[in-house]
Scaffold this motif. Sequence first.
Motif, PDB file in Angstrom:
ATOM      1  N   ALA A 193     106.951 -26.796  -5.692  1.00  0.00           N
ATOM      2  CA  ALA A 193     107.464 -25.436  -5.778  1.00  0.00           C
ATOM      3  C   ALA A 193     106.310 -24.460  -5.876  1.00  0.00           C
ATOM      4  CB  ALA A 193     108.378 -25.290  -6.995  1.00  0.00           C
ATOM      5  N   GLY A 194     106.513 -23.249  -5.379  1.00  0.00           N
ATOM      6  CA  GLY A 194     105.475 -22.231  -5.491  1.00  0.00           C
ATOM      7  C   GLY A 194     105.661 -21.116  -4.486  1.00  0.00           C
ATOM      8  N   TYR A 195     104.871 -20.074  -4.640  1.00  0.00           N
ATOM      9  CA  TYR A 195     104.947 -18.915  -3.760  1.00  0.00           C
ATOM     10  C   TYR A 195     104.089 -19.105  -2.505  1.00  0.00           C
ATOM     11  CZ  TYR A 195     107.464 -15.928  -7.036  1.00  0.00           C
ATOM     12  OH  TYR A 195     108.422 -15.382  -7.851  1.00  0.00           O
ATOM     13  N   CYS A 196     104.635 -18.701  -1.369  1.00  0.00           N
ATOM     14  CA  CYS A 196     103.920 -18.613  -0.106  1.00  0.00           C
ATOM     15  C   CYS A 196     104.357 -17.320   0.573  1.00  0.00           C
ATOM     16  CB  CYS A 196     104.236 -19.804   0.808  1.00  0.00           C
ATOM     17  SG  CYS A 196     103.643 -21.400   0.217  1.00  0.00           S
ATOM     18  N   VAL A 197     103.707 -16.990   1.668  1.00  0.00           N
ATOM     19  CA  VAL A 197     104.094 -15.821   2.453  1.00  0.00           C
ATOM     20  C   VAL A 197     104.689 -16.311   3.766  1.00  0.00           C
ATOM     21  CG1 VAL A 197     103.270 -13.730   3.597  1.00  0.00           C
ATOM     22  CG2 VAL A 197     102.319 -14.397   1.388  1.00  0.00           C
ATOM     23  N   LYS A 198     105.842 -15.751   4.133  1.00  0.00           N
ATOM     24  CA  LYS A 198     106.576 -16.223   5.309  1.00  0.00           C
ATOM     25  C   LYS A 198     106.796 -15.081   6.297  1.00  0.00           C
ATOM     26  CE  LYS A 198     110.946 -16.440   5.319  1.00  0.00           C
ATOM     27  NZ  LYS A 198     111.217 -15.760   6.616  1.00  0.00           N
ATOM     28  N   GLN A 199     106.722 -15.415   7.582  1.00  0.00           N
ATOM     29  CA  GLN A 199     107.013 -14.414   8.609  1.00  0.00           C
ATOM     30  C   GLN A 199     108.516 -14.306   8.836  1.00  0.00           C
ATOM     31  OE1 GLN A 199     106.341 -15.114  12.888  1.00  0.00           O
ATOM     32  NE2 GLN A 199     104.972 -13.355  12.862  1.00  0.00           N
ATOM     33  N   GLY A 200     109.018 -13.078   8.934  1.00  0.00           N
ATOM     34  CA  GLY A 200     110.431 -12.858   9.179  1.00  0.00           C
ATOM     35  C   GLY A 200     110.819 -13.241  10.601  1.00  0.00           C
ATOM     36  N   ALA A 201     112.097 -13.554  10.790  1.00  0.00           N
ATOM     37  CA  ALA A 201     112.567 -14.013  12.098  1.00  0.00           C
ATOM     38  C   ALA A 201     112.672 -12.868  13.104  1.00  0.00           C
ATOM     39  CB  ALA A 201     113.926 -14.692  11.950  1.00  0.00           C
ATOM     40  N   LEU A 202     113.123 -11.703  12.669  1.00  0.00           N
ATOM     41  CA  LEU A 202     113.360 -10.590  13.586  1.00  0.00           C
ATOM     42  C   LEU A 202     112.257  -9.546  13.553  1.00  0.00           C
ATOM     43  CD1 LEU A 202     117.208 -10.093  12.970  1.00  0.00           C
ATOM     44  CD2 LEU A 202     116.087 -11.379  14.803  1.00  0.00           C
ATOM     45  N   MET A 203     111.952  -9.044  12.352  1.00  0.00           N
ATOM     46  CA  MET A 203     110.967  -7.968  12.220  1.00  0.00           C
ATOM     47  C   MET A 203     109.531  -8.473  12.330  1.00  0.00           C
ATOM     48  SD  MET A 203     112.822  -5.299  11.864  1.00  0.00           S
ATOM     49  CE  MET A 203     111.615  -4.097  11.323  1.00  0.00           C
ATOM     50  N   LYS A 204     109.339  -9.785  12.178  1.00  0.00           N
ATOM     51  CA  LYS A 204     108.006 -10.399  12.238  1.00  0.00           C
ATOM     52  C   LYS A 204     107.071  -9.857  11.149  1.00  0.00           C
ATOM     53  CE  LYS A 204     109.273 -12.731  15.831  1.00  0.00           C
ATOM     54  NZ  LYS A 204     109.632 -14.159  15.703  1.00  0.00           N
ATOM     55  N   ASN A 205     107.687  -9.348  10.070  1.00  0.00           N
ATOM     56  CA  ASN A 205     106.873  -8.916   8.941  1.00  0.00           C
ATOM     57  C   ASN A 205     106.649 -10.087   7.997  1.00  0.00           C
ATOM     58  OD1 ASN A 205     109.567  -9.034   8.283  1.00  0.00           O
ATOM     59  ND2 ASN A 205     109.517  -7.307   6.887  1.00  0.00           N
ATOM     60  N   TRP A 206     105.717  -9.934   7.072  1.00  0.00           N
ATOM     61  CA  TRP A 206     105.346 -11.028   6.180  1.00  0.00           C
ATOM     62  C   TRP A 206     105.739 -10.681   4.751  1.00  0.00           C
ATOM     63  CZ3 TRP A 206     103.101 -15.523   8.104  1.00  0.00           C
ATOM     64  CH2 TRP A 206     102.726 -15.473   9.456  1.00  0.00           C
ATOM     65  N   LYS A 207     106.463 -11.575   4.114  1.00  0.00           N
ATOM     66  CA  LYS A 207     106.904 -11.335   2.741  1.00  0.00           C
ATOM     67  C   LYS A 207     106.661 -12.573   1.884  1.00  0.00           C
ATOM     68  CE  LYS A 207     110.469  -7.900   3.770  1.00  0.00           C
ATOM     69  NZ  LYS A 207     111.904  -7.533   3.613  1.00  0.00           N
TER      70      LYS A 207
END
Length: 311
Positions: A193-207
């Motif tokens: 478990a832990g935090y990562c940054v993922k690219q969005g499917a539509l907006m292609k932004n990173w959260k």
Amino acid sequence: MPYVDRQNRICGFLDIEENENSGKFLRRYFILDTKEGSLVWYMDNPQNLPKGAEHVGSLKLSYISKVSDATKLRPKAEFCFVINAGMRKFYLQANDQQDLVEWVNVLNNATKITVPKSGDGQPSAEMPQEVLGSMKQISYKTEIIGGVPIITATQEQGDGGQNGADRGGLRKAHSQLPYFLGRGVQDQALIKAGYCVKQGALMKNWKRRYFLLEENALSYFKSDLEREPLRVIPLKEVHKVQECKQSDLMQRDNLFEVVTSSRTFYIQSDSPEEMHSWIKAISGAIVAQRGPGRSAASRVKCDSEILTFPK
């Protein structure tokens, strides 16, 4: 652990006491830039912040007189070290003892200071630049033997690795079960478990998202306090887990991809060893789920961190 990014800067997450003597440590992303002669820190990895986001703190390397272990000075602050800069002392917390030693070494090396020998048995040695360069490529461990750093590859464990993006005061070594906050006991066995940054499917932004790897699925949540996942990825649908070959094109360090029939998930870790840890953990969970019969048909390429599964 500190690592070298694509601009040849030493980077990593640390906690810093921004208000002197406040006792409150905040999670920040540090960049040690020897060419610019500065140490700067941001709210998060600048790759995850809006373009042009300003740093929240900076320190000229020429102002630093000494960097040393501060666990005796701040016994309540675990893995603490101090940067002496003029009239100000900056207290920081590392993720673990190895992280502490490496940050002290690289900071002292950057400021051309010989690391003082400690009387309490703490290891001290300068970190060679070629060793730091290797951090981006492989997972490793450092052992100080006779004052000399010995770097060896580590065996990643399926249940190992602390992400460290939000520890909530709980610190564990990378080889232990990851911390995991705000949740009750899960029905499935928790693997990582832990935090990562993922690219969005539509907006292609990173959260930034909180990921949970269990025996049958990889899930991600808005935060570690949420109970309902934003998405659940069944491991039976995953065909490939590997380090992303487009990381240079996407301008992302520590990027890996989880490939399913319907979508490729691009996920960024906070360090190279966390990226390798996630790849190993997910791959191991898939092999375990499919059993010896099907896993025997899997093709594993350990040298390139690729695990491909039959559909």
